[in-house]
Write a protein that holds these residues in place. Structure first.
Motif, PDB file in Angstrom:
ATOM      1  N   ALA A  70       0.814  -1.222   0.298  1.00 17.03           N
ATOM      2  CA  ALA A  70      -0.082  -0.035  -0.068  1.00 17.03           C
ATOM      3  C   ALA A  70       0.895   0.886  -0.367  1.00 17.03           C
ATOM      4  O   ALA A  70       1.655   1.466   0.969  1.00 17.03           O
ATOM      5  N   LEU A  71       0.890   1.892  -1.251  1.00 14.31           N
ATOM      6  CA  LEU A  71       1.627   3.017  -1.335  1.00 14.31           C
ATOM      7  C   LEU A  71       0.947   4.517  -1.410  1.00 14.31           C
ATOM      8  O   LEU A  71      -0.208   4.745  -2.540  1.00 14.31           O
ATOM      9  N   TYR A  72       1.917   5.033  -0.419  1.00 14.47           N
ATOM     10  CA  TYR A  72       0.683   6.731  -0.606  1.00 14.47           C
ATOM     11  C   TYR A  72       1.590   7.674  -0.509  1.00 14.47           C
ATOM     12  O   TYR A  72       2.456   7.167  -0.298  1.00 14.47           O
ATOM     13  N   THR A  73       1.065   8.157  -1.537  1.00  8.12           N
ATOM     14  CA  THR A  73       1.904   9.854  -2.369  1.00  8.12           C
ATOM     15  C   THR A  73       0.974  10.827  -2.304  1.00  8.12           C
ATOM     16  O   THR A  73      -0.734  11.204  -2.290  1.00  8.12           O
ATOM     17  N   ASP A  74       1.456  12.372  -2.006  1.00  8.59           N
ATOM     18  CA  ASP A  74       1.237  12.998  -2.064  1.00  8.59           C
ATOM     19  C   ASP A  74       1.198  13.962  -3.415  1.00  8.59           C
ATOM     20  O   ASP A  74       0.508  15.054  -3.813  1.00  8.59           O
ATOM     21  N   SER A  75       1.760  13.483  -4.345  1.00  9.02           N
ATOM     22  CA  SER A  75       2.539  13.137  -6.158  1.00  9.02           C
ATOM     23  C   SER A  75       0.604  11.899  -6.272  1.00  9.02           C
ATOM     24  O   SER A  75       0.821  11.661  -6.931  1.00  9.02           O
ATOM     25  N   GLN A  76      -0.216  13.588  -7.528  1.00 10.09           N
ATOM     26  CA  GLN A  76      -0.752  13.723  -8.095  1.00 10.09           C
ATOM     27  C   GLN A  76      -0.427  12.515  -9.676  1.00 10.09           C
ATOM     28  O   GLN A  76      -1.117  12.034  -9.686  1.00 10.09           O
ATOM     29  N   TYR A  77       0.663  13.490  -9.512  1.00  9.91           N
ATOM     30  CA  TYR A  77       2.144  12.699 -10.750  1.00  9.91           C
ATOM     31  C   TYR A  77       2.485  11.584 -10.071  1.00  9.91           C
ATOM     32  O   TYR A  77       1.520  10.229 -11.618  1.00  9.91           O
ATOM     33  N   VAL A  78       2.254  11.224  -9.325  1.00  5.78           N
ATOM     34  CA  VAL A  78       3.094   9.568  -9.675  1.00  5.78           C
ATOM     35  C   VAL A  78       0.909   8.678  -9.107  1.00  5.78           C
ATOM     36  O   VAL A  78       1.188   7.641  -9.804  1.00  5.78           O
ATOM     37  N   ALA A  79       0.643   9.218  -9.243  1.00  4.63           N
ATOM     38  CA  ALA A  79      -1.356   8.321  -8.044  1.00  4.63           C
ATOM     39  C   ALA A  79      -1.412   7.732  -9.429  1.00  4.63           C
ATOM     40  O   ALA A  79      -2.129   7.565  -9.307  1.00  4.63           O
ATOM     41  N   ASP A  80      -1.812   8.654 -10.172  1.00  3.57           N
ATOM     42  CA  ASP A  80      -2.631   8.450 -11.764  1.00  3.57           C
ATOM     43  C   ASP A  80      -1.297   7.150 -13.222  1.00  3.57           C
ATOM     44  O   ASP A  80      -2.140   7.922 -13.185  1.00  3.57           O
ATOM     45  N   LEU A  81      -0.277   7.289 -12.220  1.00  2.00           N
ATOM     46  CA  LEU A  81       0.507   6.528 -13.693  1.00  2.00           C
ATOM     47  C   LEU A  81       0.185   5.253 -13.867  1.00  2.00           C
ATOM     48  O   LEU A  81      -0.071   4.907 -15.108  1.00  2.00           O
ATOM     49  N   PRO A  82      -0.791   5.003 -13.218  1.00  2.00           N
ATOM     50  CA  PRO A  82      -1.053   2.880 -12.680  1.00  2.00           C
ATOM     51  C   PRO A  82      -2.209   3.485 -14.429  1.00  2.00           C
ATOM     52  O   PRO A  82      -2.632   2.721 -14.955  1.00  2.00           O
ATOM     53  N   THR A  83      -3.192   4.690 -14.029  1.00  2.00           N
ATOM     54  CA  THR A  83      -4.369   4.589 -14.954  1.00  2.00           C
ATOM     55  C   THR A  83      -3.615   4.894 -16.131  1.00  2.00           C
ATOM     56  O   THR A  83      -4.491   5.189 -17.007  1.00  2.00           O
ATOM     57  N   ARG A  84      -2.436   6.473 -16.315  1.00  2.00           N
ATOM     58  CA  ARG A  84      -2.269   6.516 -17.627  1.00  2.00           C
ATOM     59  C   ARG A  84      -0.979   5.886 -18.209  1.00  2.00           C
ATOM     60  O   ARG A  84      -0.923   6.054 -19.001  1.00  2.00           O
ATOM     61  N   ARG A  85      -0.708   4.553 -17.619  1.00  2.00           N
ATOM     62  CA  ARG A  85       0.187   3.703 -18.296  1.00  2.00           C
ATOM     63  C   ARG A  85       0.046   3.323 -19.579  1.00  2.00           C
ATOM     64  O   ARG A  85       1.310   3.154 -20.190  1.00  2.00           O
ATOM     65  N   LYS A  86      -1.102   2.691 -19.863  1.00  2.00           N
ATOM     66  CA  LYS A  86      -1.549   2.315 -20.982  1.00  2.00           C
ATOM     67  C   LYS A  86      -0.657   3.081 -22.149  1.00  2.00           C
ATOM     68  O   LYS A  86      -0.743   2.803 -23.308  1.00  2.00           O
ATOM     69  N   LYS A  87      -1.738   4.168 -22.552  1.00  2.00           N
ATOM     70  CA  LYS A  87      -1.385   5.009 -23.110  1.00  2.00           C
ATOM     71  C   LYS A  87      -0.197   5.806 -23.051  1.00  2.00           C
ATOM     72  O   LYS A  87      -0.262   5.331 -24.352  1.00  2.00           O
TER      73      LYS A  87
END
Length: 154
Positions: A70-87
């Motif tokens: 369970a990885l907690y980050t305050d970075s929107q950039y990092v948090a969104d990467l799995p969603t944006r990965r495919k693209k």
């Protein structure tokens, strides 16, 4: 077993010096581990991503029987990467303007780690005041800024 990780990164743009930190809790909560590092010629986003990568390397190397990180980050950039990965991957790490995407080297490493370690990413609010409950994000944020300040003073 669940490994809980809080990460943060900081950067001093004029010197292009950054710091990253990761606070790691094992499921038994007997002790926590703090990882940290300094990087030159960097940016804030690179430090946020480096913190997550180093924490996941730690989880992978510990060879513990992990079910989930369970990885907690305050970075929107990092948090969104799995969603944006495919693209990102389908576009071969190239932007719409035809340029190589920033941080491609770190993105490739991060995506590779996501293939090897079961990770649940959680976005938390940054710079929250301390309340009655432990605020581990605040703790790692204060730590990474301290590490960076001390490095810049030396």
């Amino acid at each position: 077993m669940i490994l809980t990780i809080y990460t943060d990164g900081a950067c001093h743009p004029p010197s292009q010096t950054g710091a990253w930190a990761a606070l790691i809790f094992a499921a038994n909560n007997e002790e926590d581990t703090l990882l940290q590092g300094i990087v030159t010629h960097t940016t804030h986003q690179r430090m946020e991503l480096t913190a997550a990568i180093e924490a996941l390397y730690y989880a992978e190397k510990k060879a513990m029987p992990l079910s989930t990180v369970a990885l907690y980050t305050d970075s929107q950039y990092v948090a969104d990467l799995p969603t944006r990965r495919k693209k990102i991957v389908q576009g071969n790490f190239i932007t719409k303007k035809g340029n190589l995407r920033q941080n491609t080297d770190l993105l490739q490493v991060f995506f590779g780690l996501l293939d090897r370690v079961e990770v649940e990413l959680y976005k938390v609010k940054a710079h929250q005041k301390q309340g009655d409950l432990p605020n581990h994000n605040r703790r790692v944020d204060k730590w990474v800024r301290k590490v960076l300040r001390e490095h810049l003073r030396s």
